[in-house]
Design a protein around this motif. Structure first.
Motif, PDB file in Angstrom:
ATOM      1  N   VAL A 275     -27.397  20.527  19.548  1.00 36.99           N
ATOM      2  CA  VAL A 275     -27.427  19.503  20.600  1.00 36.99           C
ATOM      3  C   VAL A 275     -26.002  19.110  20.977  1.00 36.99           C
ATOM      4  O   VAL A 275     -25.679  18.906  22.153  1.00 36.99           O
ATOM      5  N   GLY A 276     -25.150  19.038  19.980  1.00 40.92           N
ATOM      6  CA  GLY A 276     -23.763  18.600  20.166  1.00 40.92           C
ATOM      7  C   GLY A 276     -23.557  17.260  19.491  1.00 40.92           C
ATOM      8  O   GLY A 276     -24.293  16.306  19.781  1.00 40.92           O
ATOM      9  N   ILE A 277     -22.618  17.204  18.576  1.00 43.72           N
ATOM     10  CA  ILE A 277     -22.325  15.943  17.898  1.00 43.72           C
ATOM     11  C   ILE A 277     -21.810  14.922  18.904  1.00 43.72           C
ATOM     12  O   ILE A 277     -22.120  13.728  18.813  1.00 43.72           O
ATOM     13  N   ASP A 278     -21.052  15.384  19.892  1.00 43.01           N
ATOM     14  CA  ASP A 278     -20.571  14.478  20.931  1.00 43.01           C
ATOM     15  C   ASP A 278     -21.723  13.943  21.770  1.00 43.01           C
ATOM     16  O   ASP A 278     -21.774  12.751  22.094  1.00 43.01           O
ATOM     17  N   VAL A 279     -22.689  14.816  22.097  1.00 44.03           N
ATOM     18  CA  VAL A 279     -23.852  14.383  22.871  1.00 44.03           C
ATOM     19  C   VAL A 279     -24.671  13.372  22.070  1.00 44.03           C
ATOM     20  O   VAL A 279     -25.108  12.338  22.595  1.00 44.03           O
ATOM     21  N   THR A 280     -24.875  13.658  20.782  1.00 45.45           N
ATOM     22  CA  THR A 280     -25.596  12.741  19.902  1.00 45.45           C
ATOM     23  C   THR A 280     -24.896  11.384  19.856  1.00 45.45           C
ATOM     24  O   THR A 280     -25.543  10.329  19.913  1.00 45.45           O
ATOM     25  N   HIS A 281     -23.591  11.423  19.764  1.00 46.95           N
ATOM     26  CA  HIS A 281     -22.777  10.204  19.748  1.00 46.95           C
ATOM     27  C   HIS A 281     -23.011   9.380  21.013  1.00 46.95           C
ATOM     28  O   HIS A 281     -23.225   8.157  20.956  1.00 46.95           O
ATOM     29  N   PHE A 282     -23.005  10.043  22.174  1.00 45.51           N
ATOM     30  CA  PHE A 282     -23.214   9.355  23.449  1.00 45.51           C
ATOM     31  C   PHE A 282     -24.635   8.792  23.552  1.00 45.51           C
ATOM     32  O   PHE A 282     -24.841   7.681  24.058  1.00 45.51           O
ATOM     33  N   ILE A 283     -25.620   9.564  23.098  1.00 44.25           N
ATOM     34  CA  ILE A 283     -27.010   9.111  23.169  1.00 44.25           C
ATOM     35  C   ILE A 283     -27.210   7.857  22.336  1.00 44.25           C
ATOM     36  O   ILE A 283     -27.832   6.877  22.778  1.00 44.25           O
ATOM     37  N   PRO A 292     -30.795  -4.118  19.453  1.00 44.06           N
ATOM     38  CA  PRO A 292     -29.726  -4.874  18.771  1.00 44.06           C
ATOM     39  C   PRO A 292     -29.981  -5.092  17.282  1.00 44.06           C
ATOM     40  O   PRO A 292     -29.035  -5.318  16.527  1.00 44.06           O
ATOM     41  N   LYS A 293     -31.242  -5.013  16.847  1.00 46.59           N
ATOM     42  CA  LYS A 293     -31.559  -5.239  15.433  1.00 46.59           C
ATOM     43  C   LYS A 293     -31.452  -3.971  14.597  1.00 46.59           C
ATOM     44  O   LYS A 293     -31.565  -4.020  13.375  1.00 46.59           O
ATOM     45  N   GLU A 294     -31.254  -2.838  15.263  1.00 46.09           N
ATOM     46  CA  GLU A 294     -31.096  -1.560  14.568  1.00 46.09           C
ATOM     47  C   GLU A 294     -29.642  -1.125  14.617  1.00 46.09           C
ATOM     48  O   GLU A 294     -28.939  -1.386  15.589  1.00 46.09           O
ATOM     49  N   LYS A 295     -29.220  -0.430  13.572  1.00 48.11           N
ATOM     50  CA  LYS A 295     -27.895   0.181  13.577  1.00 48.11           C
ATOM     51  C   LYS A 295     -28.040   1.637  13.996  1.00 48.11           C
ATOM     52  O   LYS A 295     -28.401   2.490  13.192  1.00 48.11           O
ATOM     53  N   LEU A 296     -27.772   1.914  15.257  1.00 52.15           N
ATOM     54  CA  LEU A 296     -27.931   3.266  15.780  1.00 52.15           C
ATOM     55  C   LEU A 296     -26.567   3.954  15.859  1.00 52.15           C
ATOM     56  O   LEU A 296     -26.074   4.324  16.936  1.00 52.15           O
ATOM     57  N   SER A 297     -25.961   4.100  14.700  1.00 51.88           N
ATOM     58  CA  SER A 297     -24.680   4.784  14.597  1.00 51.88           C
ATOM     59  C   SER A 297     -24.473   5.170  13.143  1.00 51.88           C
ATOM     60  O   SER A 297     -25.189   4.703  12.255  1.00 51.88           O
ATOM     61  N   HIS A 298     -23.503   6.048  12.907  1.00 52.96           N
ATOM     62  CA  HIS A 298     -23.157   6.418  11.540  1.00 52.96           C
ATOM     63  C   HIS A 298     -21.696   6.820  11.505  1.00 52.96           C
ATOM     64  O   HIS A 298     -21.223   7.538  12.393  1.00 52.96           O
ATOM     65  N   PHE A 299     -20.992   6.366  10.480  1.00 52.93           N
ATOM     66  CA  PHE A 299     -19.559   6.631  10.419  1.00 52.93           C
ATOM     67  C   PHE A 299     -19.244   8.120  10.368  1.00 52.93           C
ATOM     68  O   PHE A 299     -18.181   8.560  10.811  1.00 52.93           O
ATOM     69  N   VAL A 300     -20.168   8.932   9.839  1.00 50.19           N
ATOM     70  CA  VAL A 300     -19.942  10.376   9.781  1.00 50.19           C
ATOM     71  C   VAL A 300     -19.845  10.956  11.191  1.00 50.19           C
ATOM     72  O   VAL A 300     -18.938  11.745  11.490  1.00 50.19           O
ATOM     73  N   LEU A 301     -20.764  10.560  12.058  1.00 49.71           N
ATOM     74  CA  LEU A 301     -20.718  11.034  13.444  1.00 49.71           C
ATOM     75  C   LEU A 301     -19.425  10.585  14.117  1.00 49.71           C
ATOM     76  O   LEU A 301     -18.801  11.347  14.865  1.00 49.71           O
ATOM     77  N   ASN A 302     -19.020   9.343  13.851  1.00 50.83           N
ATOM     78  CA  ASN A 302     -17.792   8.828  14.450  1.00 50.83           C
ATOM     79  C   ASN A 302     -16.573   9.603  13.968  1.00 50.83           C
ATOM     80  O   ASN A 302     -15.682   9.944  14.758  1.00 50.83           O
ATOM     81  N   GLN A 303     -16.537   9.911  12.670  1.00 49.67           N
ATOM     82  CA  GLN A 303     -15.403  10.661  12.130  1.00 49.67           C
ATOM     83  C   GLN A 303     -15.364  12.077  12.676  1.00 49.67           C
ATOM     84  O   GLN A 303     -14.293  12.585  13.033  1.00 49.67           O
ATOM     85  N   LEU A 304     -16.515  12.725  12.722  1.00 52.89           N
ATOM     86  CA  LEU A 304     -16.569  14.092  13.260  1.00 52.89           C
ATOM     87  C   LEU A 304     -16.118  14.098  14.720  1.00 52.89           C
ATOM     88  O   LEU A 304     -15.351  14.971  15.144  1.00 52.89           O
ATOM     89  N   PHE A 305     -16.593  13.125  15.477  1.00 52.82           N
ATOM     90  CA  PHE A 305     -16.221  13.014  16.894  1.00 52.82           C
ATOM     91  C   PHE A 305     -14.713  12.831  17.039  1.00 52.82           C
ATOM     92  O   PHE A 305     -14.068  13.479  17.868  1.00 52.82           O
ATOM     93  N   ASP A 306     -14.139  11.945  16.215  1.00 53.18           N
ATOM     94  CA  ASP A 306     -12.700  11.679  16.281  1.00 53.18           C
ATOM     95  C   ASP A 306     -11.872  12.892  15.866  1.00 53.18           C
ATOM     96  O   ASP A 306     -10.741  13.076  16.342  1.00 53.18           O
ATOM     97  N   LYS A 307     -12.430  13.731  14.983  1.00 55.64           N
ATOM     98  CA  LYS A 307     -11.733  14.929  14.519  1.00 55.64           C
ATOM     99  C   LYS A 307     -11.979  16.126  15.444  1.00 55.64           C
ATOM    100  O   LYS A 307     -11.560  17.243  15.149  1.00 55.64           O
TER     101      LYS A 307
END
Length: 442
Positions: A275-283, A292-307
């Protein structure tokens, strides 16, 4: 509904992208039915609009390839279309004529103004609400009667409609990747979507022979509503494993479990790469404001995206490196998040097998079971044995299956999906799962 009139002048935004290119191909087939098959005396035009002229050149090459495949597969029908042409005798002549006739209807452009004369606008740009609103509102201001069919997989249609001032002239028309192959089409209407547009969307989907599932207008809809939460669960499990086994082994083990022990076509992290880690990040970013009551993110995706570890595909369809590195389409290496490098799968495979422990002796593989008429019995036998084991691998798989089921039920309980059958249809058809997440196996 006058499908013919609406199909005379059509534009596809983001036409050179992964989804836009497939949508363009499908629309070219539909125009061919009208212009060549039904002999409609109209000047049909299909505008392929994208920001890159070179990408549009690649798009035309892709379109030609798909037209040839389609013609070869449907040569009997094409012979009836061209039966009045005495100069076309053998199949090759008919196929080449078909390709030329369809290509003549396709025009490329890098200018949004090209869409100002189109009755239909198919939007397939990236998951960026601000950009979508900006482009669609410009078209609306200059083309007030246009209908918009957006391929967004996560952004609420009602929000785009309101912010772009589309006044009921938009509908969610979410194709699955690749659109030419995938049968599933997720339909999303707003409370204002016009009845005529809804009727047209249904008629077009029927003509395309798509399997239609309607979702309520909630961020992520059914497909990504399940997939994104499923992926976040997998990342959380990998995070726990990584504390004792390291990230490379954690990625590999959770991916293996989700593929081999849940009988899926791909492991969850291979699917994220596809799918694409970047696409997943955007979705996930686009979904977060709605939950707002759910955490729809993960630091792993953020780190991979930044790298810049983003996955996705090259223009030729081959897989880019993501969580895994691929050789000839096969997983060869896995990313070690802590050390910022890939390591060979062969160096950790045996250790991971020991950690996972006993697995079912009754072996079952997605490829062999997915179309088996007796698959329910085979799956029941496999999962019965899985439940009897007390290994780490079995326990992780059972917990994973239960969580996937809970996500599915949540989508029904919150009326995102009308029924459990709709959830299962999306996962089985859109994601090629051998069985739906709402089942009696877990």
């Amino acid at each position: 509904m006058d499908l013919i009139r609406k199909m005379e002048n059509v534009s596809v935004l983001g036409a050179a992208g992964k989804m836009g290119s497939g949508i363009l191909v499908l629309l070219s087939f539909e125009m061919a039915k009208l212009k060549i098959g039904r002999k409609e005396n109209k000047e049909f035009v299909l505008h392929a609009i994208d920001i890159s002229q070179s990408a549009l050149g690649d798009l035309l090459s892709y379109l030609k390839t798909q037209l040839l495949k389609h013609a070869e597969k449907n040569i009997v029908e094409l012979r009836t279309w061209y039966q009045e042409r005495a100069d076309l005798i053998d199949n090759e002549e008919i196929i080449n004529q078909f390709k030329e006739d369809v290509m003549a209807m396709v025009k490329t452009s890098t200018r949004i103004e090209t869409a100002y004369d189109s009755q239909l606008i198919f939007e397939a740009i990236k998951e960026d609400k601000k950009l979508k609103v900006n482009l669609l509102s410009k078209i609306k201001q200059n083309n007030p009667d246009a209908w918009f069919l957006t391929n967004t997989s996560s952004i609420p249609i009602g929000e785009i409609e309101k912010e772009a001032g589309l006044s009921g002239n938009i509908i969610g028309y979410h194709f699955y990747n690749p659109p030419v192959v995938q049968k599933l089409l997720e339909l999303v209407v707003t409370e204002h979507t016009s009845k005529d547009l809804s009727a047209f969307a249904l008629e077009l989907a029927k003509s395309m022979r798509k399997t239609l599932v309607q979702s309520r207008d909630v961020a992520g809809f059914i497909g990504n509503g399940h997939f994104m939460r499923d992926a976040l669960y997998a990342l959380n499990q990998a995070e726990k494993l990584a504390k004792t086994e390291g990230w490379a082994k954690a990625f590999f083990m959770i991916d293996t479990i989700s593929r081999d022990l849940l009988i899926r076509p791909m492991g969850i992290f291979q699917l994220l790469d596809y799918v694409g880690i970047d696409v997943t990040h955007f979705i996930l970013e686009s979904m977060q404001p709605s939950f707002p009551k759910e955490k729809l993110s993960h630091f792993v995706l953020n780190q991979l995206f930044d790298k810049d570890v983003k996955g996705g595909q090259f223009a030729d369809g081959s897989q880019k490196n993501g969580i895994f590195k691929y050789q000839k389409g096969r997983i060869a290496e896995v990313y070690n998040l802590k050390k910022d490098k890939y390591i060979p799968i062969s160096s950790i495979e045996m250790d991971c097998a020991v950690v996972l422990g006993a697995l079912p002796t009754f072996k079952l593989y997605w490829k062999s079971v997915v179309r088996d008429a007796t698959k329910s019995d085979l799956l029941q036998k496999f999962f019965n044995e899985l439940h009897q084991l007390d290994s780490l691998g079995a326990n992780l798989a059972i917990a994973y299956g239960k969580n996937a089921k809970a996500i599915g039920k949540m989508l029904v309980d919150t009326n995102v999906a009308a029924s459990e059958a709709d959830v299962n249809m999306v996962l089985e058809t859109g994601f090629f799962h051998a069985y739906g997440p709402i089942n009696d196996y877990f």
